[in-house]
Motif scaffolding. Structure first.
Motif, PDB file in Angstrom:
ATOM      1  N   GLU A  58      31.237  42.742  48.669  1.00 13.51           N
ATOM      2  CA  GLU A  58      31.994  43.458  49.322  1.00 13.51           C
ATOM      3  C   GLU A  58      33.373  42.885  49.622  1.00 13.51           C
ATOM      4  O   GLU A  58      34.419  43.365  49.705  1.00 13.51           O
ATOM      5  N   VAL A  59      33.451  41.572  49.957  1.00 14.00           N
ATOM      6  CA  VAL A  59      34.570  40.765  50.379  1.00 14.00           C
ATOM      7  C   VAL A  59      35.144  40.737  48.884  1.00 14.00           C
ATOM      8  O   VAL A  59      36.439  40.686  48.935  1.00 14.00           O
ATOM      9  N   ILE A  60      34.444  40.269  48.020  1.00 13.00           N
ATOM     10  CA  ILE A  60      35.285  40.229  46.673  1.00 13.00           C
ATOM     11  C   ILE A  60      35.875  41.324  46.120  1.00 13.00           C
ATOM     12  O   ILE A  60      37.016  41.198  45.741  1.00 13.00           O
ATOM     13  N   ASP A  61      34.978  42.547  46.338  1.00 14.41           N
ATOM     14  CA  ASP A  61      35.589  43.962  45.995  1.00 14.41           C
ATOM     15  C   ASP A  61      36.770  44.158  46.874  1.00 14.41           C
ATOM     16  O   ASP A  61      37.859  44.839  46.174  1.00 14.41           O
ATOM     17  N   TYR A  62      36.874  43.626  47.935  1.00 17.56           N
ATOM     18  CA  TYR A  62      38.106  43.741  48.939  1.00 17.56           C
ATOM     19  C   TYR A  62      39.470  43.133  48.321  1.00 17.56           C
ATOM     20  O   TYR A  62      40.528  43.897  47.945  1.00 17.56           O
ATOM     21  N   VAL A  63      39.112  41.985  47.906  1.00 15.79           N
ATOM     22  CA  VAL A  63      40.188  41.140  47.043  1.00 15.79           C
ATOM     23  C   VAL A  63      40.649  41.814  46.121  1.00 15.79           C
ATOM     24  O   VAL A  63      42.072  41.809  45.743  1.00 15.79           O
ATOM     25  N   ILE A  64      39.625  42.335  45.134  1.00 17.28           N
ATOM     26  CA  ILE A  64      40.080  43.045  43.734  1.00 17.28           C
ATOM     27  C   ILE A  64      40.995  44.104  43.989  1.00 17.28           C
ATOM     28  O   ILE A  64      41.920  44.324  43.503  1.00 17.28           O
ATOM     29  N   ARG A  65      40.595  44.868  45.131  1.00 19.03           N
ATOM     30  CA  ARG A  65      41.441  46.005  45.515  1.00 19.03           C
ATOM     31  C   ARG A  65      42.686  45.775  45.985  1.00 19.03           C
ATOM     32  O   ARG A  65      43.800  46.377  45.483  1.00 19.03           O
ATOM     33  N   LYS A  66      42.856  44.575  46.650  1.00 20.77           N
ATOM     34  CA  LYS A  66      44.142  44.177  47.301  1.00 20.77           C
ATOM     35  C   LYS A  66      45.200  43.763  46.304  1.00 20.77           C
ATOM     36  O   LYS A  66      46.259  44.124  46.320  1.00 20.77           O
ATOM     37  N   TYR A  67      44.561  42.738  45.342  1.00 23.36           N
ATOM     38  CA  TYR A  67      45.482  41.982  44.584  1.00 23.36           C
ATOM     39  C   TYR A  67      45.484  42.593  43.050  1.00 23.36           C
ATOM     40  O   TYR A  67      46.285  42.182  42.320  1.00 23.36           O
ATOM     41  N   GLY A  68      44.572  43.322  42.909  1.00 20.59           N
ATOM     42  CA  GLY A  68      44.456  44.072  41.537  1.00 20.59           C
ATOM     43  C   GLY A  68      43.429  43.247  40.595  1.00 20.59           C
ATOM     44  O   GLY A  68      43.452  42.097  40.505  1.00 20.59           O
ATOM     45  N   SER A  69      42.650  44.136  39.995  1.00 22.27           N
ATOM     46  CA  SER A  69      41.517  43.504  39.326  1.00 22.27           C
ATOM     47  C   SER A  69      42.070  42.526  37.800  1.00 22.27           C
ATOM     48  O   SER A  69      41.446  41.572  37.620  1.00 22.27           O
ATOM     49  N   GLU A  70      43.288  42.759  37.684  1.00 19.71           N
ATOM     50  CA  GLU A  70      43.834  41.864  36.554  1.00 19.71           C
ATOM     51  C   GLU A  70      44.119  40.606  36.992  1.00 19.71           C
ATOM     52  O   GLU A  70      44.696  39.636  36.285  1.00 19.71           O
ATOM     53  N   CYS A  71      44.227  40.474  38.342  1.00 19.66           N
ATOM     54  CA  CYS A  71      44.660  39.131  39.175  1.00 19.66           C
ATOM     55  C   CYS A  71      43.728  38.415  39.795  1.00 19.66           C
ATOM     56  O   CYS A  71      43.994  37.574  40.456  1.00 19.66           O
ATOM     57  N   VAL A  72      42.633  38.888  39.441  1.00 23.85           N
ATOM     58  CA  VAL A  72      41.179  38.196  40.042  1.00 23.85           C
ATOM     59  C   VAL A  72      40.293  37.941  39.035  1.00 23.85           C
ATOM     60  O   VAL A  72      40.109  38.903  38.398  1.00 23.85           O
ATOM     61  N   ALA A  73      39.570  36.932  38.887  1.00 25.99           N
ATOM     62  CA  ALA A  73      38.655  36.473  37.907  1.00 25.99           C
ATOM     63  C   ALA A  73      37.844  35.535  38.422  1.00 25.99           C
ATOM     64  O   ALA A  73      38.042  34.766  39.348  1.00 25.99           O
ATOM     65  N   GLN A  74      36.370  35.536  37.998  1.00 26.47           N
ATOM     66  CA  GLN A  74      35.531  34.583  38.289  1.00 26.47           C
ATOM     67  C   GLN A  74      35.841  33.269  37.184  1.00 26.47           C
ATOM     68  O   GLN A  74      36.647  33.388  36.559  1.00 26.47           O
ATOM     69  N   ILE A  75      35.137  32.052  37.448  1.00 24.79           N
ATOM     70  CA  ILE A  75      35.524  30.941  37.110  1.00 24.79           C
ATOM     71  C   ILE A  75      34.260  30.501  36.371  1.00 24.79           C
ATOM     72  O   ILE A  75      33.075  30.491  36.521  1.00 24.79           O
ATOM     73  N   THR A  76      34.589  29.994  35.029  1.00 20.11           N
ATOM     74  CA  THR A  76      33.607  29.327  33.915  1.00 20.11           C
ATOM     75  C   THR A  76      33.080  28.065  34.290  1.00 20.11           C
ATOM     76  O   THR A  76      34.060  27.071  34.735  1.00 20.11           O
TER      77      THR A  76
END
Length: 678
Positions: free
Chosen positions: A412-430
Motif C-alpha cells: 500500500e505504501v509503494i502504491d502510494y508512492v507510485i500514485r504520487k510520483y507517477g508509475s514511469e518514475c518508480v521502479a523496483q531494482i534488479t
C-alpha cells in the motif's frame, strides 16, 4: 611492417547471462595486454553490466564503448503470434555520445516493456525514433541482413541495409564482417563486400567475442548447456560450432582481414567517434511538491520544529536546538531537504492509514531531524547517536533510511508512492544471482553427465562458509585436494567450475529496494519488465553511484504480529497501547528476556541468542543493543569479555581515560562500540 590498431566492437561479457564467458575485469585486462586502447560491450538485449564495464575500463586506462546487441522483431515489437514472431534477428548498437547513450537506454527498455516475446525485441519504429547519437552495424549471422543473404535474398538485404543507413545517417551504419571458420560466414562476407561496393556503406571487422582466450571455448560451451538445460554430449543443442569467437589480438584480426584493411581501420574510427562520459556523485531527487510560499528547505525546517515541539515540548533546550540547526544546515547544504520530505511523506501516509511502521534502525537512527519528523522514534540525543554516521559532508553519498512496514500492507505504501510520483518514475531494482562454489560444481557436473552421487560428494566437500570460493575450499579441505590431484575427472570438474564460478546466473528483484526518479526512470537507466513489475537493469550499487534515490520498503512480519496484537487488545480489553509514549526501561521486560522467554521477540528468539541473553541478564536497552551487535561472525569473540565485565564492573579497563565516557555502556569493549557506530 607495423601492425594497425584495431578495436573489438562486438563483445559479450558475463552479463550476456549464461552465454558470454568474459568477466569484465579479465576482459579489460586482456584488452590492455593485447595492446588495444578501446573496447565495446554489446551484451544480448540488455545493458546490465554497462556501469561496471565503464568503470573498469576507466580504471585500467581503456576507452569504454557502451553498446548492445539488440534483438529485432520480425514484424513490430507489439506483434506476438508464435507462427510469425517467435523468431528474431540481431543488430549492434553503439553509443557515440551521451545523447546516444540515453537513446540506447530507451531502445533497450522498450525491447523489454513493449517487445518482450521470447526475447526483448525492438522494431524499426523505436530505432527510428531514437537513432540520434548511435552507431549501428549488421551484427553476426543472426542479423537480419546476413539472414536475408543466406536465404538468397540479396536485394532484400541491400534494401534493409539502405534503410538502416538512412535511419542512422551517413557514416553511422556499417556492414559487419567476421571470420569464425563457418562456411555460412564466408558466403555472407562475400555478399557484404559486394553490398559495400554497390552502396558505399562502409565495412567493419568484428569477432563476436564470447570468451577471452581460445582455450576457454569449452567452458563457454558448458555455460550455454547450463542455460539451455542440455548435456555437453547432446548433439541437438544450441552451440557455436566454432572456437574462434575469442578476443583476438590486433595482429590476428589484421591478418584475417588483410584484403579488407578498411574494415580494420573503421573499427578505430568508430572508437574515436564514441565518447560517452557518465557522471557520478551527483544527487538526482524527485521533485517534492511543497505548499505555496515555502522552499524545500524552509518547509523542512517548519515541519522539523513543529515535530520538535511534539517531542520535547514548546521550550526547546539549547542542546536540542543546537543539534537541530547543525543537522538542518548539513541537510540543506548537501541538497537533501527533498529527500527528508519524501521519506516523511510516505511514512506519514502509512501512519495515517493505520499501517504499522518500525521505530527506525541503521544509521538513520542518528538523525534528530528524523526523530522530530517521526521518520524514526529514536531520540539520538538520549542514546548519544552520531548524525555523521548517516550524513557526513566529508563523505558524499546518498543518505538511506531503512524503513520497516507491516509485511501485509507494505505494498500500500509503494502504491502510494507510485500514485504520487507517477508509475514511469518508480521502479523496483534488479539483483543478480551468481554461480556460487557448490552450485557451479553441481551445474558443471550435470552438464558433463557425471554421476549425481559423485558430484554430490565433491560439492559437499566445499565448506558452507559465506562467500567461500572453490580455490579456498581446495586449500581448506585436504580430502578435496587429494581427490583433485588423483582423479582426472574430478580435476576437470573443479577446473571448469572455477572458470564459471561467480558469474551471473539469473536475475531477480530486490526484496525491498525501489528507485524514485525526477523524470521517467528510462531517462537515467534501462529497465526490464518481469510479469507486471518494472525493474531497473542496473543493480543497487550502480543506481546509488549515479545519484538516484533508492528507498528500502522493508516488509517485516513482526510488525504485522504487533499490529494484530494491538488490535486484539483493543477489541478484547478496550485498551489502546501507544509504544511511542512508553519508556524503554520496564524491569519486567528485562526479566522476561533474562529468563529466556524470548519466543516471538524480534532478533532475540533464536536458540543461541536466547542462551546469550540468559547469560548476560540485560537490565538496560544498551545491553540488548550491544547483544544484537555482538551475536554475529567476528564480534562473537567479544561476548565472553562483555558478559564478564557486565557482571564484574571492577574488571573494566579503559585504554585511556578519555574513552571512559564513550565505552562505559559497552563495559570497556571498544570493538563492540565500533560495531554500533559503523
Amino acid at each position: 611492417m607495423a601492425v594497425k590498431d584495431f578495436v573489438h566492437l562486438h563483445v559479450h561479457t558475463e552479463y550476456s547471462l549464461l552465454d558470454g564467458a568474459c568477466r569484465i575485469k579479465d576482459l579489460v585486462s586482456a584488452c590492455k595486454e593485447k595492446g588495444m586502447k578501446a573496447i565495446a560491450m554489446t551484451d544480448h538485449g540488455v545493458m546490465f553490466g554497462a556501469i561496471d564495464f565503464y568503470n573498469e575500463c576507466k580504471a585500467q586506462g581503456i576507452k569504454p564503448i557502451i553498446g548492445c546487441e539488440v534483438y529485432t522483431a520480425r514484424r513490430t515489437r507489439f506483434d506476438k503470434e508464435s507462427a510469425y514472431d517467435s523468431d528474431y534477428g540481431h543488430l549492434i548498437l553503439l553509443a557515440k555520445n551521451n545523447v546516444g547513450y540515453k537513446n540506447l537506454i530507451k531502445i533497450v527498455s522498450a525491447g523489454y516493456t513493449d517487445g518482450f516475446y521470447y526475447k526483448p525485441r525492438v522494431d524499426r519504429d523505436i530505432l527510428a525514433e531514437n537513432s540520434e547519437g548511435l552507431i549501428c552495424s549488421s551484427a553476426c549471422l543472426g542479423g537480419d541482413i546476413p539472414r536475408l543473404i543466406m536465404e538468397e535474398n540479396y536485394e532484400g538485404a541491400k534494401e534493409l541495409a539502405l534503410w538502416y543507413r538512412d535511419t542512422f545517417g551517413e557514416g553511422n551504419y556499417f556492414l559487419e564482417l567476421q571470420s569464425n571458420g563457418l562456411e555460412e560466414q564466408i558466403k555472407v562476407n562475400q555478399q557484404l563486400v559486394r553490398m559495400s561496393e554497390e552502396t558505399g556503406i562502409p565495412l567493419i571487422a568484428t569477432n563476436d567475442v564470447h570468451f577471452i582466450e581460445r582455450k576457454d571455448a569449452r567452458a563457454q560451451d558448458i555455460l550455454m548447456c547450463i542455460q539451455t538445460g542440455k548435456h555437453y554430449a547432446d548433439t541437438d543443442r544450441m552451440k557455436f560450432n566454432t572456437d574462434q569467437v575469442y578476443l583476438r589480438s590486433p595482429d590476428e584480426m589484421c591478418a584475417l582481414f588483410e584484403s579488407q584493411p578498411e574494415a580494420i581501420d573503421n573499427t578505430v574510427k568508430i572508437a574515436d567517434m564514441c565518447n560517452v562520459e557518465l557522471e557520478f556523485g551527483r544527487s538526482i531527487l524527485p521533485n517534492f511538491e511543497i505548499p505555496e510560499g515555502y522552499t524545500s528547505e524552509s518547509y523542512l525546517r517548519k515541519l522539523c520544529y513543529d515535530g520538535a515541539e511534539f517531542r520535547f515540548g514548546k521550550v526547546l533546550s539549547g542542546e536540542v536546538r543546537e543539534r537541530l540547526e547543525y543537522e538542518l544546515d548539513i541537510i540543506c547544504k548537501m541538497g537533501y531537504a527533498d529527500y527528508y520530505l519524501i521519506v516523511w511523506d510516505f511514512i506519514r501516509f502509512a501512519k495515517d492509514n493505520g499501517i504499522t511502521v518500525g521505530p527506525g534502525r541503521g544509521s538513520g537512527a542518528g538523525s534528530l531531524v528524523a526523530y522530530c519528523l517521526k521518520i524514526t522514534n529514536i531520540d539520538s540525543l538520549k542514546y548519544n547517536l552520531a548524525f555523521e554516521r548517516f550524513l557526513n559532508p566529508e563523505r558524499i553519498s546518498m543518505p538511506d533510511f531503512d524503513v520497516d512496514f507491516s509485511d501485509t500492507r507494505r505494498k500500500e505504501v509503494i502504491d502510494y508512492v507510485i500514485r504520487k510520483y507517477g508509475s514511469e518514475c518508480v521502479a523496483q531494482i534488479t539483483t543478480f544471482g551468481t554461480m556460487a562454489a557448490r552450485g557451479a560444481v553441481r551445474d558443471v557436473g550435470r552438464v558433463l553427465d557425471m554421476p549425481y552421487g559423485d558430484v554430490d560428494v565433491i560439492s559437499k566437500m566445499i565448506p558452507t562458509e559465506l562467500g567461500i570460493t572453490i580455490k579456498d575450499a581446495l586449500a581448506k579441505n585436504p580430502e578435496l585436494k587429494a581427490k583433485y590431484d588423483s582423479d582426472e575427472s574430478v580435476k576437470d570438474l573443479i577446473d571448469t567450475a572455477m572458470q564459471l564460478e561467480g558469474m551471473p546466473r539469473n536475475i531477480s528483484t530486490h526484496a525491498a529496494g525501489v528507485v524514485l526518479t525526477k523524470d521517467p526512470v528510462t531517462s537515467y537507466v534501462p529497465v526490464q519488465k518481469v510479469g507486471e513489475s518494472v525493474s531497473t537493469q542496473y543493480p543497487m550499487k550502480n543506481l546509488e553511484a549515479l545519484g538516484l534515490l533508492k528507498v528500502d520498503f522493508l516488509g517485516l512480519r513482526t510488525l504485522t504480529v504487533v499490529q494484530d496484537s494491538l488490535e486484539m487488545i483493543k477489541e478484547n480489553y478496550g485498551l489502546e497501547i501507544n509504544f511511542d509514549t512508553m519508556e524503554m526501561n520496564d524491569p519486567k521486560v528485562f526479566k522476561t528476556i533474562s529468563d529466556g522467554k524470548t519466543m516471538g521477540i524480534f532478533q532475540l528468539e533464536s536458540a543461541g541468542m536466547t542462551r546469550f541473553m540468559m547469560d548476560l541478564q540485560p537490565d538496560c536497552l544498551e545491553d540488548i543493543i550491544a547483544g544484537i551487535s555482538l551475536y554475529r561472525p567476528g564480534p562473537m569473540d567479544q561476548i565472553p569479555k562483555y558478559t564478564e565485565n557486565k557482571k564484574h564492573p571492577g574488571n573494566v579497563k579503559y585504554d585511556h581515560p578519555i574513552l571512559e565516557h564513550i565505552l562505559d555502556v559497552t563495559y570497556g569493549c571498544m570493538f563492540i562500540r565500533n560495531r554500533l557506530c559503523r
